[in-house]
Design an enzyme around this catalytic site. Structure first.
Site, PDB file in Angstrom:
ATOM      1  N   TYR A 167       1.081  -1.076   0.095  1.00 48.72           N
ATOM      2  CA  TYR A 167      -0.107   0.011   0.416  1.00 48.72           C
ATOM      3  C   TYR A 167       0.947   1.118  -0.009  1.00 48.72           C
ATOM      4  O   TYR A 167       2.035   1.218   0.691  1.00 48.72           O
ATOM      5  CB  TYR A 167      -1.067  -0.036   1.229  1.00 48.72           C
ATOM      6  CG  TYR A 167      -1.949   1.171   1.219  1.00 48.72           C
ATOM      7  CD1 TYR A 167      -3.108   0.965   0.558  1.00 48.72           C
ATOM      8  CD2 TYR A 167      -1.528   2.332   1.610  1.00 48.72           C
ATOM      9  CE1 TYR A 167      -4.230   1.942   0.646  1.00 48.72           C
ATOM     10  CE2 TYR A 167      -2.711   3.189   1.589  1.00 48.72           C
ATOM     11  CZ  TYR A 167      -3.825   3.148   0.888  1.00 48.72           C
ATOM     12  OH  TYR A 167      -4.540   4.271   0.592  1.00 48.72           O
ATOM     13  N   GLN A 172     -10.822  -0.072   1.359  1.00 51.73           N
ATOM     14  CA  GLN A 172     -11.352  -0.966   0.557  1.00 51.73           C
ATOM     15  C   GLN A 172     -10.231  -1.368  -0.412  1.00 51.73           C
ATOM     16  O   GLN A 172     -10.359  -2.535  -0.898  1.00 51.73           O
ATOM     17  CB  GLN A 172     -12.285   0.138  -0.527  1.00 51.73           C
ATOM     18  CG  GLN A 172     -11.527   1.315  -1.201  1.00 51.73           C
ATOM     19  CD  GLN A 172     -11.669   2.563  -0.444  1.00 51.73           C
ATOM     20  OE1 GLN A 172     -12.047   2.450   0.774  1.00 51.73           O
ATOM     21  NE2 GLN A 172     -11.517   3.659  -1.011  1.00 51.73           N
ATOM     22  N   ASN A 190      -3.149   5.950   6.283  1.00 46.73           N
ATOM     23  CA  ASN A 190      -3.758   6.478   7.474  1.00 46.73           C
ATOM     24  C   ASN A 190      -4.454   5.621   8.630  1.00 46.73           C
ATOM     25  O   ASN A 190      -4.406   4.269   8.241  1.00 46.73           O
ATOM     26  CB  ASN A 190      -4.710   7.437   6.849  1.00 46.73           C
ATOM     27  CG  ASN A 190      -5.820   6.861   6.019  1.00 46.73           C
ATOM     28  OD1 ASN A 190      -6.116   5.706   6.003  1.00 46.73           O
ATOM     29  ND2 ASN A 190      -6.589   7.615   5.188  1.00 46.73           N
ATOM     30  N   SER A 235       5.227   8.141  13.899  1.00 49.64           N
ATOM     31  CA  SER A 235       6.746   8.078  13.784  1.00 49.64           C
ATOM     32  C   SER A 235       7.440   8.575  14.937  1.00 49.64           C
ATOM     33  O   SER A 235       6.926   9.417  15.551  1.00 49.64           O
ATOM     34  CB  SER A 235       7.272   8.914  12.441  1.00 49.64           C
ATOM     35  OG  SER A 235       8.322   8.577  12.122  1.00 49.64           O
ATOM     36  N   GLN A 279      11.713  14.483  12.256  1.00 48.96           N
ATOM     37  CA  GLN A 279      10.795  13.571  12.804  1.00 48.96           C
ATOM     38  C   GLN A 279       9.559  13.986  12.895  1.00 48.96           C
ATOM     39  O   GLN A 279       8.230  13.800  12.679  1.00 48.96           O
ATOM     40  CB  GLN A 279      10.874  12.630  13.714  1.00 48.96           C
ATOM     41  CG  GLN A 279      11.796  11.300  13.757  1.00 48.96           C
ATOM     42  CD  GLN A 279      11.477  10.522  12.411  1.00 48.96           C
ATOM     43  OE1 GLN A 279      12.219  10.711  11.500  1.00 48.96           O
ATOM     44  NE2 GLN A 279      10.401   9.874  12.349  1.00 48.96           N
ATOM     45  N   HIS A 291       6.600  14.959  10.239  1.00 47.79           N
ATOM     46  CA  HIS A 291       5.660  13.985   9.499  1.00 47.79           C
ATOM     47  C   HIS A 291       4.319  14.082  10.028  1.00 47.79           C
ATOM     48  O   HIS A 291       3.604  13.988   8.874  1.00 47.79           O
ATOM     49  CB  HIS A 291       6.233  12.533  10.051  1.00 47.79           C
ATOM     50  CG  HIS A 291       7.199  11.900   9.351  1.00 47.79           C
ATOM     51  ND1 HIS A 291       6.963  11.497   8.293  1.00 47.79           N
ATOM     52  CD2 HIS A 291       8.495  11.506   9.816  1.00 47.79           C
ATOM     53  CE1 HIS A 291       8.188  10.810   7.916  1.00 47.79           C
ATOM     54  NE2 HIS A 291       9.001  11.009   8.945  1.00 47.79           N
ATOM     55  N   GLU A 348      11.397   3.849  17.458  1.00 43.94           N
ATOM     56  CA  GLU A 348      11.525   3.389  16.137  1.00 43.94           C
ATOM     57  C   GLU A 348      12.832   3.836  15.449  1.00 43.94           C
ATOM     58  O   GLU A 348      13.493   3.137  14.983  1.00 43.94           O
ATOM     59  CB  GLU A 348      10.450   4.197  14.956  1.00 43.94           C
ATOM     60  CG  GLU A 348      10.409   3.807  13.731  1.00 43.94           C
ATOM     61  CD  GLU A 348       9.549   4.764  13.107  1.00 43.94           C
ATOM     62  OE1 GLU A 348       9.249   4.296  11.758  1.00 43.94           O
ATOM     63  OE2 GLU A 348       9.008   5.718  13.387  1.00 43.94           O
ATOM     64  N   HIS A 349      13.205   5.121  15.678  1.00 47.06           N
ATOM     65  CA  HIS A 349      14.565   5.623  15.243  1.00 47.06           C
ATOM     66  C   HIS A 349      15.575   6.054  16.523  1.00 47.06           C
ATOM     67  O   HIS A 349      14.917   6.915  17.341  1.00 47.06           O
ATOM     68  CB  HIS A 349      14.475   6.821  14.497  1.00 47.06           C
ATOM     69  CG  HIS A 349      13.445   6.456  13.161  1.00 47.06           C
ATOM     70  ND1 HIS A 349      12.172   6.923  13.103  1.00 47.06           N
ATOM     71  CD2 HIS A 349      13.813   5.895  12.116  1.00 47.06           C
ATOM     72  CE1 HIS A 349      11.749   6.767  11.808  1.00 47.06           C
ATOM     73  NE2 HIS A 349      12.496   6.031  11.318  1.00 47.06           N
ATOM     74  N   ASP A 402      16.005   6.709   5.872  1.00 44.10           N
ATOM     75  CA  ASP A 402      15.082   6.712   5.239  1.00 44.10           C
ATOM     76  C   ASP A 402      15.020   6.496   3.743  1.00 44.10           C
ATOM     77  O   ASP A 402      13.917   5.973   3.102  1.00 44.10           O
ATOM     78  CB  ASP A 402      14.297   8.310   5.665  1.00 44.10           C
ATOM     79  CG  ASP A 402      13.450   8.461   6.908  1.00 44.10           C
ATOM     80  OD1 ASP A 402      13.202   7.122   7.410  1.00 44.10           O
ATOM     81  OD2 ASP A 402      13.262   9.461   7.244  1.00 44.10           O
ATOM     82  N   GLU A 445      -0.881 -37.025  27.078  1.00 51.16           N
ATOM     83  CA  GLU A 445      -1.922 -36.001  26.758  1.00 51.16           C
ATOM     84  C   GLU A 445      -3.452 -36.451  26.486  1.00 51.16           C
ATOM     85  O   GLU A 445      -4.060 -35.398  26.234  1.00 51.16           O
ATOM     86  CB  GLU A 445      -1.338 -35.200  25.518  1.00 51.16           C
ATOM     87  CG  GLU A 445      -0.032 -34.349  26.058  1.00 51.16           C
ATOM     88  CD  GLU A 445       0.538 -33.486  24.746  1.00 51.16           C
ATOM     89  OE1 GLU A 445      -0.145 -33.795  23.625  1.00 51.16           O
ATOM     90  OE2 GLU A 445       1.513 -33.032  24.776  1.00 51.16           O
ATOM     91  N   HIS A 489      -2.924 -40.234  18.362  1.00 44.39           N
ATOM     92  CA  HIS A 489      -1.677 -40.029  18.109  1.00 44.39           C
ATOM     93  C   HIS A 489      -0.793 -40.808  18.399  1.00 44.39           C
ATOM     94  O   HIS A 489       0.048 -41.727  17.727  1.00 44.39           O
ATOM     95  CB  HIS A 489      -1.142 -38.771  18.820  1.00 44.39           C
ATOM     96  CG  HIS A 489      -1.574 -37.508  18.293  1.00 44.39           C
ATOM     97  ND1 HIS A 489      -3.257 -37.128  18.276  1.00 44.39           N
ATOM     98  CD2 HIS A 489      -1.042 -36.348  18.075  1.00 44.39           C
ATOM     99  CE1 HIS A 489      -3.273 -35.921  17.689  1.00 44.39           C
ATOM    100  NE2 HIS A 489      -1.913 -35.658  17.582  1.00 44.39           N
TER     101      HIS A 489
END
Length: 415
Positions: free
Chosen positions: A113, A174, A197, A220, A242, A245, A310-311, A344, A398, A403
């Site tokens: 995406y 969608q 988003n 971020s 950062q 963003h 994250e960073h 990045d 068990e 088995h």
């Protein structure tokens, strides 16, 4: 502690669930309606939701040649780095003839995406598609909305460079539904990756299990650890990098230097004034920014491990030494010459990283995300006879008589 993309809004959850149900039930018809409603693009039919491979080539020819060269150079760095992540599996043949092993095979078809319209991220195309191509995925389908019919040439050029095999002019929940369930004109995928988003994030969360996903990403983040050798201008620039963003982005400075902590706010103010996204960055810094003063770098490392950012930038005299003391981070940037944007766009490691503290247990996107592993078990008659009593004993403990019996009839030769 930050959290991943929130689903606290029941209205969002219900709306996304409704879209996914509709796409699953009505397929292409639903996609055409949602694309017209949300993106203002009225495709004449389902084939009109596609962008031909020839258009990708045309886009690559149409953009600035220097930009195309930069895309190709970045792609080469990303490809070279990710080729080192290839797994080859193993096969062991034991002296008695038994075979034990693991086969590694690429997924057949994946979806990526990519946000569209004014939010054009060619770097995300490269970072998501190239590891899939390196893994050997047969089909890479890219879904990207085209608001008002607008096609972003640099994104299409990046798709061409990265080896995308199919481009769909659809976005939002969608698009996630179409990739997860398939329609008459769109084949279902095995995994969906890529940023989006809150609608996209929630849709990915809901289709997990029908298909695999990379992660449900939150805002971020950056955490900068700095000592008295750090430049306040560098620190401020990296925090703003950062913060610009999104108003929800998170930017922290953890430092052993009180003098640096005093200088950074003034540099933030000065640099914000010349940033076109100053309002976004300022909102993020005011809501989610922090300057933390600690006594030692060991204390700073402890903060980083709790935060699991994250960073993580290490603007200290000996970054490699400090990096060895830190367990939790999506990516670690070592020293003053390694600002986060180099990762990045260009250095080679993937910029799709765990957020919201999930670096405690999650890893960057990589080739390993686009393969699956299959165990191989082929036992000799001697191995079966040797191990059967153990297996029968364990199965019966068990309460699984069937088995045990499946082994017993082979070991004994009769029921």
């Amino acid at each position: 502690m930050a959290a991943a993309a929130s689903t606290d809004d029941p209205g969002l959850r219900d709306a996304v669930a409704g879209i996914l149900r509709d796409v699953r039930a009505r397929g292409d018809e639903a996609l055409l309606e949602y694309t017209a409603r949300f993106d203002g693009f009225q495709a004449p039919d389902a084939p009109g939701l596609r962008i031909g491979v020839d258009q990708l080539e045309e886009a690559a020819r149409s953009i600035d040649p220097d930009l195309l060269n930069s895309l190709r150079a970045a792609a080469e760095n990303i490809r070279r780095f990710h080729e080192k992540q290839r797994e080859h599996g193993f096969l062991e043949i034991e002296p008695d003839g038994s075979i034990l092993g693991q086969r590694v095979a690429p997924l057949r078809r994946v979806g990526i995406y990519v946000p569209g319209g004014r939010a054009a991220y060619p770097s995300s195309v490269l970072m998501n598609a190239i590891p899939a191509a390196v893994a050997g995925v047969d089909e890479i389908a890219m879904a990207s909305p085209t608001p008002g019919g607008e096609i972003t040439p640099v994104v299409l050029a990046a798709a061409h460079v990265a080896g995308v095999t199919e481009v769909l002019r659809i976005g939002g929940a969608q698009a996630v539904g179409a990739l997860a369930f398939g329609t008459d004109s769109i084949g279902r995928v095995d995994k969906i990756v890529g940023p989006g988003n809150k609608w996209v994030a929630e849709a990915k969360r809901q289709v997990f299990g029908v298909v695999n996903i990379d992660m449900v990403a939150g805002p971020s983040e950056i955490l900068v650890i700095a000592d008295d050798t750090a430049d306040a201008v560098h620190v401020a620039a990296d925090l703003i990098g950062q913060a610009e963003h999104d108003p929800d982005a998170i930017a922290w400075l953890v430092t052993t230097s009180a003098a640096l902590a005093e200088r950074v706010p003034a540099e933030l103010g000065r640099l914000l004034e010349r940033n076109p996204r100053r309002d976004v960055a300022r909102a993020a810094l005011e809501a989610n920014g922090a300057i933390v003063i600690v006594d030692t770098l060991e204390d700073a490392a402890a903060v980083a491990d709790l935060r699991a950012p994250e960073h993580l930038e290490l603007l200290v005299a000996e970054p490699m030494v400090l990096a060895g003391r830190i367990r939790n981070a999506g990516a670690i940037f070592l020293g003053a010459h390694s600002p986060e944007p180099m990762g990045d766009y260009f250095a080679g490691p993937n910029h799709v990283l765990p957020t919201g503290g999930s670096a405690r247990f999650a890893s960057p996107l990589g080739v390993y995300d686009f393969v699956k592993r299959t165990s191989l078990i082929g036992l000799s008659a001697a191995r079966l006879r040797r191990d059967a009593p153990h297996v029968i004993r364990l199965a019966e403990s068990e309460g699984l008589f069937g088995h045990a019996e499946a082994v017993r009839v082979r070991e004994c030769g009769s029921a």
